[in-house]
Design an enzyme around this catalytic site. Structure first.
Site, PDB file in Angstrom:
ATOM      1  N   TYR A  73       0.822  -1.216   0.000  1.00  0.00           N
ATOM      2  CA  TYR A  73       0.000   0.000   0.000  1.00  0.00           C
ATOM      3  C   TYR A  73       0.857   1.266   0.000  1.00  0.00           C
ATOM      4  CZ  TYR A  73      -3.911   3.088   1.004  1.00  0.00           C
ATOM      5  OH  TYR A  73      -4.845   4.075   0.932  1.00  0.00           O
ATOM      6  N   PHE A 125      -7.352  20.006 -25.129  1.00  0.00           N
ATOM      7  CA  PHE A 125      -8.002  18.719 -25.397  1.00  0.00           C
ATOM      8  C   PHE A 125      -9.364  18.770 -24.692  1.00  0.00           C
ATOM      9  CE2 PHE A 125      -8.728  14.216 -24.189  1.00  0.00           C
ATOM     10  CZ  PHE A 125      -8.871  13.727 -25.469  1.00  0.00           C
ATOM     11  N   ASP A 126     -10.344  17.980 -25.145  1.00  0.00           N
ATOM     12  CA  ASP A 126     -11.697  18.177 -24.597  1.00  0.00           C
ATOM     13  C   ASP A 126     -11.808  17.943 -23.086  1.00  0.00           C
ATOM     14  OD1 ASP A 126     -11.586  15.438 -24.876  1.00  0.00           O
ATOM     15  OD2 ASP A 126     -13.184  15.286 -26.358  1.00  0.00           O
ATOM     16  N   ASP A 215       0.745  19.451 -21.333  1.00  0.00           N
ATOM     17  CA  ASP A 215      -0.205  18.344 -21.376  1.00  0.00           C
ATOM     18  C   ASP A 215       0.456  17.387 -22.373  1.00  0.00           C
ATOM     19  OD1 ASP A 215      -2.313  16.621 -21.650  1.00  0.00           O
ATOM     20  OD2 ASP A 215      -3.743  18.099 -22.386  1.00  0.00           O
ATOM     21  N   ALA A 217       0.677  13.969 -23.314  1.00  0.00           N
ATOM     22  CA  ALA A 217       0.305  12.584 -23.632  1.00  0.00           C
ATOM     23  C   ALA A 217       1.195  11.981 -24.725  1.00  0.00           C
ATOM     24  CB  ALA A 217      -1.155  12.529 -24.061  1.00  0.00           C
ATOM     25  N   LYS A 258      -1.200   6.961 -23.792  1.00  0.00           N
ATOM     26  CA  LYS A 258      -0.663   7.191 -25.138  1.00  0.00           C
ATOM     27  C   LYS A 258       0.824   6.814 -25.132  1.00  0.00           C
ATOM     28  CE  LYS A 258      -4.572   9.766 -25.153  1.00  0.00           C
ATOM     29  NZ  LYS A 258      -5.144  10.635 -24.126  1.00  0.00           N
ATOM     30  N   HIS A 450     -22.220  13.242 -29.205  1.00  0.00           N
ATOM     31  CA  HIS A 450     -21.772  12.234 -30.167  1.00  0.00           C
ATOM     32  C   HIS A 450     -21.613  10.847 -29.538  1.00  0.00           C
ATOM     33  CE1 HIS A 450     -18.237  14.020 -28.307  1.00  0.00           C
ATOM     34  NE2 HIS A 450     -17.576  12.906 -28.573  1.00  0.00           N
TER      35      HIS A 450
HETATM   36  C1  PLP Z   1      -6.053  11.557 -23.843  1.00  0.00           C
HETATM   37  C2  PLP Z   1      -5.695  12.938 -23.492  1.00  0.00           C
HETATM   38  C3  PLP Z   1      -6.062  13.505 -22.262  1.00  0.00           C
HETATM   39  C4  PLP Z   1      -6.947  12.784 -21.267  1.00  0.00           C
HETATM   40  O1  PLP Z   1      -6.383  11.632 -20.823  1.00  0.00           O
HETATM   41  P1  PLP Z   1      -7.207  10.329 -20.363  1.00  0.00           P
HETATM   42  O2  PLP Z   1      -6.127   9.397 -20.011  1.00  0.00           O
HETATM   43  O3  PLP Z   1      -8.048   9.907 -21.514  1.00  0.00           O
HETATM   44  O4  PLP Z   1      -8.024  10.744 -19.195  1.00  0.00           O
HETATM   45  C5  PLP Z   1      -5.626  14.784 -21.995  1.00  0.00           C
HETATM   46  N1  PLP Z   1      -4.902  15.476 -22.879  1.00  0.00           N
HETATM   47  C6  PLP Z   1      -4.547  14.981 -24.063  1.00  0.00           C
HETATM   48  C7  PLP Z   1      -3.742  15.799 -25.006  1.00  0.00           C
HETATM   49  C8  PLP Z   1      -4.935  13.694 -24.428  1.00  0.00           C
HETATM   50  O5  PLP Z   1      -4.604  13.210 -25.624  1.00  0.00           O
END
Ligand code: PLP
Length: 467
Positions: A73, A125-126, A215, A217, A258, A450
């Site tokens: 843990y 990103f959304d 950000d 990814a 990613k 969507h």
């Molecule tokens: C996928 C993504 C996120 C969100 O990440 P999740 O792991 O899906 O929660 C944030 N920013 C970017 C640029 C992404 O491609």
């Protein structure tokens, strides 16, 4: 056009069968799903290009690492390894694991964002946008002007530094909670950001004393583009470029689904000790103890290996070229695409391919449906079905700037012959494109329509290209 892409830089040790359902069965299932491909089951799909997130294949080294998972843990050795890996690659003092990218965003915005403050981004990103709004912040995008151009220019993911600086001057730096650079810039097509642009943005943030975060990814894919396309970096390694990129920011949030080459995971890494303590207090409340943050020890092991593998030059060279090769094939089949292809997906311009279908009848959805019926391939509409609807401010119907369809490439999953197969389906779709008709929404939720809306084909007989 070249005949084939170089062969995959890996061989296959474990296989997962996929099955192409008969065409009539695909039609039945799609009708049952009310033409919304998010409502299809994985088993209905032959080749799934819905997303590159969490869908990659793990390597034999990652599967072996899984067994080393320490599920203690507090203070698990798997965390220590993960912490060391992230520190080595990204160069920051503190590492906070969490279960995916959006939880990192939620932790950061909950901790630092005050109502009415701005968050400025090359393009949100959304989920980043959603989490900012959720905490009362105002997310604004500053994509570079080239992002809208049809020319295949490099680094279309860049920040518009002139507008960014002007905005901060006009509003005052105390109104800006944070500047974020999304690398690669997912929402404009996985387009990369140049080192020059990162440095310029960083200088603006330092001048105004505003926190600058990534950000990140797809940091490794971005580093590859810098190496390939930015003159001063041809001879630098991906690791050196990554170090230099991250020396420009104060911290980063990452969706490791990613470029972590893992099926789940994320983290925050930063230098600010006071902020680190505030973040971990919240982390314990919502994700877990700071040495696991909502992940299992085995997930952390897999990530420690995956982050390094994602930076392997041969892997990246193959991947980025595979996306390019696939784009070339789709284009040769007669479907206009967004150029250049970015790091993780091919975007088809359905608006250009199907000019007779108006935006309000979702040409991107017509093309998406055609790919499923023709080839059992799942793509996703990125147009007015995703971004359109009644504008809450004006009360008028709003449409997306472009009617696109995205085919995202999972990492190390499909071989070149899968992409050749899809290109053949594309040829058939193009041959029958005049028969395609649009769609109408018959039921929609308030947010993110969507994902769950139901659609009706405006002409059932002509939905299906049959050549
Ligand atoms: C996928 C993504 C996120 C969100 O990440 P999740 O792991 O899906 O929660 C944030 N920013 C970017 C640029 C992404 O491609």
């Amino acid at each position: 056009m070249r005949k084939r892409q170089p062969a995959e830089p890996y061989r296959i040790k474990s296989v997962e069968p996929i099955k192409l359902l008969p065409r009539e069965e695909r039609v039945v299932r799609l009708r049952r799903a009310n033409y919304n491909i998010f409502k299809l089951d994985g088993a209905d799909i032959y080749i799934d290009l819905l997303t590159d997130s969490g869908t990659g294949a793990m390597s034999s080294r990652q599967w072996a690492a899984l067994m080393l998972g320490d599920e203690t843990y507090a203070g698990a050795s798997s965390f220590r390894k993960f912490e060391k890996t992230v520190r080595e690659i990204f160069g920051k003092r503190f590492v906070i694991p969490c279960h995916q990218g959006r939880s990192a965003e939620n932790l950061v915005f909950t901790t630092i964002l005050e109502k009415g403050k701005f968050v400025l981004n090359n393009t949100h990103f959304d989920t980043t946008k959603g989490n900012t709004l959720h905490k009362g912040g105002i997310p604004l995008d500053f994509p570079c002007p080239e992002a809208d151009s049809d020319d295949p220019l490099p680094f279309k993911g860049n920040m518009d530094c002139i507008r960014l600086d002007e905005f901060i001057h006009a509003r005052g730096s105390e109104q800006v909670a944070m500047v974020i650079m999304t690398i690669t810039n997912n929402s404009v097509g996985g387009q990369p950001v140049s080192m020059a642009n990162i440095k310029e943005t960083s200088a603006i943030c330092r001048k105004h004393n505003i926190p600058f975060y990534f950000d990140c990814a797809r940091f490794a894919e971005n580093a590859f583009f810098i190496k390939r396309d930015e003159a001063a970096y041809h001879d630098k390694s991906i690791a050196e470029i990554t170090t230099e990129m991250f020396s420009c920011c104060d911290g980063a949030m990452m969706s490791a689904k990613k470029d972590g080459l893992a099926n789940i995971g994320g983290f925050i890494t930063l230098d600010d000790e006071e902020l680190y303590h505030r973040l971990t207090e919240l982390l314990i409340l919502v994700e877990g103890f700071p040495t696991y943050g909502g992940l299992a020890g085995r997930d952390l092991e897999v990530l420690s290996v995956g982050l390094h593998e994602a930076m392997d030059y041969d892997y990246l060279d193959f991947r980025i070229d595979q996306v390019k090769y696939f784009g070339e094939k789709i284009k040769a089949a007669g479907i206009p695409i967004v150029e250049p292809t970015g790091g993780h997906a091919v975007f088809c311009d359905a608006g250009k391919l199907l000019p007779r279908i108006p935006p309000g009848q979702f040409p991107g959805q017509s093309l998406t449906v055609a790919f499923y019926i023709e080839g059992g391939v799942r793509a996703t509409e990125i147009g007015s079905l995703m971004f359109g609807g009644i504008d809450s401010e004006t009360g008028k119907m709003a449409y997306a700037p472009r009617e696109l369809m995205r085919m995202a490439l999972p990492r190390r999953v499909y071989t070149n012959s899968h992409f050749d197969y899809i290109a053949e389906a594309a040829e058939k779709i193009v041959a029958g494109k005049d028969k395609l008709r649009g769609f109408e929404i018959i039921r929609e939720p308030v947010f993110l329509r969507h994902f769950t809306c139901d659609l009706k084909a405006l002409n059932e007989e002509t939905v299906f290209v049959d050549t």
